[in-house]
Design an enzyme around this catalytic site. Structure first.
Site, mmCIF file in Angstrom:
data_model
loop_
_atom_site.group_PDB
_atom_site.id
_atom_site.type_symbol
_atom_site.label_atom_id
_atom_site.label_comp_id
_atom_site.label_asym_id
_atom_site.label_seq_id
_atom_site.Cartn_x
_atom_site.Cartn_y
_atom_site.Cartn_z
ATOM 1 N N ILE A 1 -3.727 21.198 33.484
ATOM 2 C CA ILE A 1 -4.990 21.182 32.716
ATOM 3 C C ILE A 1 -5.890 22.334 33.140
ATOM 4 C CG2 ILE A 1 -7.072 19.870 32.146
ATOM 5 C CD1 ILE A 1 -5.578 17.315 32.850
ATOM 6 N N GLY A 2 -5.991 22.537 34.434
ATOM 7 C CA GLY A 2 -6.902 23.595 34.894
ATOM 8 C C GLY A 2 -6.768 23.809 36.385
ATOM 9 N N GLY B 1 -8.959 24.758 39.849
ATOM 10 C CA GLY B 1 -10.271 24.920 40.498
ATOM 11 C C GLY B 1 -10.120 25.798 41.721
ATOM 12 N N SER C 1 -9.655 25.090 45.020
ATOM 13 C CA SER C 1 -8.500 24.787 45.879
ATOM 14 C C SER C 1 -7.662 23.643 45.328
ATOM 15 C CB SER C 1 -8.979 24.455 47.287
ATOM 16 O OG SER C 1 -9.881 23.394 47.192
ATOM 17 N N ALA C 2 -7.807 23.398 44.020
ATOM 18 C CA ALA C 2 -7.050 22.293 43.436
ATOM 19 C C ALA C 2 -6.552 22.664 42.052
ATOM 20 C CB ALA C 2 -7.932 21.053 43.350
ATOM 21 N N VAL D 1 -5.404 20.671 38.444
ATOM 22 C CA VAL D 1 -5.435 19.358 37.787
ATOM 23 C C VAL D 1 -4.326 19.321 36.741
ATOM 24 C CG1 VAL D 1 -6.838 17.724 36.461
ATOM 25 C CG2 VAL D 1 -7.918 19.124 38.222
ATOM 26 N N ASP E 1 -24.249 18.510 41.616
ATOM 27 C CA ASP E 1 -23.593 19.536 40.793
ATOM 28 C C ASP E 1 -23.548 19.086 39.325
ATOM 29 O OD1 ASP E 1 -22.520 22.054 40.524
ATOM 30 O OD2 ASP E 1 -20.497 21.506 41.192
HETATM 31 N N1 LIG Z 1 -9.779 13.502 34.797
HETATM 32 C C1 LIG Z 1 -9.678 14.637 34.116
HETATM 33 N N2 LIG Z 1 -9.211 14.645 32.851
HETATM 34 C C2 LIG Z 1 -9.097 15.802 32.159
HETATM 35 N N3 LIG Z 1 -9.454 17.021 32.652
HETATM 36 C C3 LIG Z 1 -9.924 17.080 33.916
HETATM 37 C C4 LIG Z 1 -10.050 15.901 34.706
HETATM 38 N N4 LIG Z 1 -10.552 16.275 35.921
HETATM 39 C C5 LIG Z 1 -10.726 17.601 35.884
HETATM 40 N N5 LIG Z 1 -10.342 18.094 34.683
HETATM 41 C C6 LIG Z 1 -10.368 19.510 34.277
HETATM 42 O O1 LIG Z 1 -9.533 20.242 35.147
HETATM 43 C C7 LIG Z 1 -10.089 21.522 35.436
HETATM 44 C C8 LIG Z 1 -10.156 21.734 36.952
HETATM 45 O O2 LIG Z 1 -11.055 20.764 37.476
HETATM 46 P P1 LIG Z 1 -11.597 20.791 38.970
HETATM 47 O O3 LIG Z 1 -12.606 19.728 39.133
HETATM 48 O O4 LIG Z 1 -10.489 20.818 39.958
HETATM 49 O O5 LIG Z 1 -12.114 22.229 39.115
HETATM 50 P P2 LIG Z 1 -13.423 22.957 38.645
HETATM 51 O O6 LIG Z 1 -14.515 21.967 38.374
HETATM 52 O O7 LIG Z 1 -13.040 23.885 37.539
HETATM 53 O O8 LIG Z 1 -13.739 23.813 39.894
HETATM 54 P P3 LIG Z 1 -14.187 23.399 41.378
HETATM 55 O O9 LIG Z 1 -12.990 23.645 42.229
HETATM 56 O O10 LIG Z 1 -15.303 24.336 41.619
HETATM 57 O O11 LIG Z 1 -14.633 21.958 41.378
HETATM 58 C C9 LIG Z 1 -11.440 21.580 34.742
HETATM 59 O O12 LIG Z 1 -11.290 22.267 33.535
HETATM 60 C C10 LIG Z 1 -11.774 20.126 34.457
HETATM 61 O O13 LIG Z 1 -12.538 19.991 33.271
#
Ligand SMILES: Nc1ncnc2c1ncn2[C@@H]1O[C@H](COP(=O)(O)OP(=O)(O)OP(=O)(O)O)[C@@H](O)[C@H]1O
Length: 299
Positions: free
Chosen positions: A25-26, A28, A30-31, A33, A143
């Site tokens: 999906i995406g 971040g 250090s992660a 998803v 945040d």
């Molecule tokens: N439960 C979920 N269902 C669908 N998409 C999700 C879910 N959780 C996160 N995402 C999507 O996955 C992507 C990565 O999310 P994540 O929270 O790891 O990173 P981030 O918010 O982009 O960055 P950071 O590492 O700064 O928190 C984002 O586009 C987020 O909208």
């Protein structure tokens, strides 16, 4: 899916073999998803946040905070964690899959000039419900922004990403302040959040801040939803921080600038503008609480 979500705490398997990864999906900091299914649970769709523990070694506190906070909180407008477990050197956090993604991605792909006021009010009311609950529990999200507001296939709105959230009852990063009310006796002093959404007192963090920092970010999020981007985002992040602490950022400047540009198709009620302005008061004590905002005529 619906059948399962009716039961509050269904035990999801703590075994990676029970999940089948479908898509990324995406990514971040250090992660990563993933969209996945939980095979033994009627192939329920889930999102799995896969955190590389080696890469985020210096930030184990924030991982612990995120998993602990998400597992303890229970509210329809807060993204819960079904379970979490380690797989080799990764932590897997299994969450409900929010198929429509974040509000920020919806805006940037389909509404670059922002959403109409009635839509904004519907979404923000859900976020206020989440904030009111969080603040009652003594948690500050730190945040709040459209990128951390997720929507599922039924249009349910949930506040996500508790990586930088904090509890006002945890003493290690907090200072006591006897002059505050009992619900906010502790004040945070560390810099956390995303620059454009950060309250002035968070930037001035030596003076301490508390729950009302989320209300500022909520006000900035309202403007982000109204105009497609947060105020000052045309500036580099560091300059936006300076503008806020030197008080050169005023709600009226920001709203007028955007309003002139979109005069034809952008109409926001006086009540909406006054509500946002109240959230962006430089003095945190003058900002309304989430519970008070819920009584505002805008919602
Ligand atoms: N439960 C979920 N269902 C669908 N998409 C999700 C879910 N959780 C996160 N995402 C999507 O996955 C992507 C990565 O999310 P994540 O929270 O790891 O990173 P981030 O918010 O982009 O960055 P950071 O590492 O700064 O928190 C984002 O586009 C987020 O909208």
């Amino acid at each position: 899916m619906d059948q399962i979500s009716k039961f509050q705490r269904v035990q999801y398997p703590l075994d990676s073999n029970a999940y089948k990864i479908l898509d990324e999906i995406g990514v971040g900091v250090s992660a990563t998803v993933y969209k996945a299914i939980c095979v033994p649970m009627n192939s329920t769709l889930v999102a799995i946040k896969c955190i590389d523990l080696d890469q985020s070694r210096s930030d184990l506190d924030s991982i612990r905070r995120e998993t602990k906070t998400m597992s303890l909180l229970s509210h329809p407008n807060i993204l819960e964690s079904h379970c979490s477990f380690t797989v080799d050197r990764h932590l897997w956090m299994v969450m409900p899959f929010m198929s429509a993604g974040s509000l920020q991605s919806i805006i940037s792909s389909s509404f670059p000039d922002g959403l109409p006021e009635p839509c904004i009010a519907v979404v923000l009311k859900e976020i206020l419900n989440a904030l009111s609950y969080l603040h009652d529990q003594g948690h500050i999200h730190r945040d709040v922004k459209a990128g951390n507001i997720l929507i599922d296939s039924n249009g349910k709105v949930k506040l996500a990403d508790f990586g930088v959230s904090a509890s006002i009852y945890e003493l290690n990063t907090l200072e006591r302040s006897s002059s505050l009310s009992s619900s906010s006796r502790m004040r945070l002093t560390d810099l956390a959040g995303t620059p454009y959404w950060m309250a002035p007192e968070v930037i001035h963090s030596h003076t301490g801040y508390s729950l009302k920092a989320d209300i500022w970010s909520f006000g900035i999020t309202a403007l982000e939803l109204a105009h497609g981007r947060p105020p000052l985002s045309h500036l580099p992040p560091s300059k936006s921080l300076i503008m806020k602490i030197t008080k050169r950022f005023r709600f009226s400047d920001c709203h007028d600038e955007n309003h002139k540009k979109n005069r034809k198709n952008k109409k926001f009620s006086k009540a909406f503008k006054a509500m946002v302005a109240s959230c962006l008061d430089q003095d945190p004590s003058k900002r309304p609480s989430a519970a008070k905002l819920l009584k505002n005529s805008v919602f």
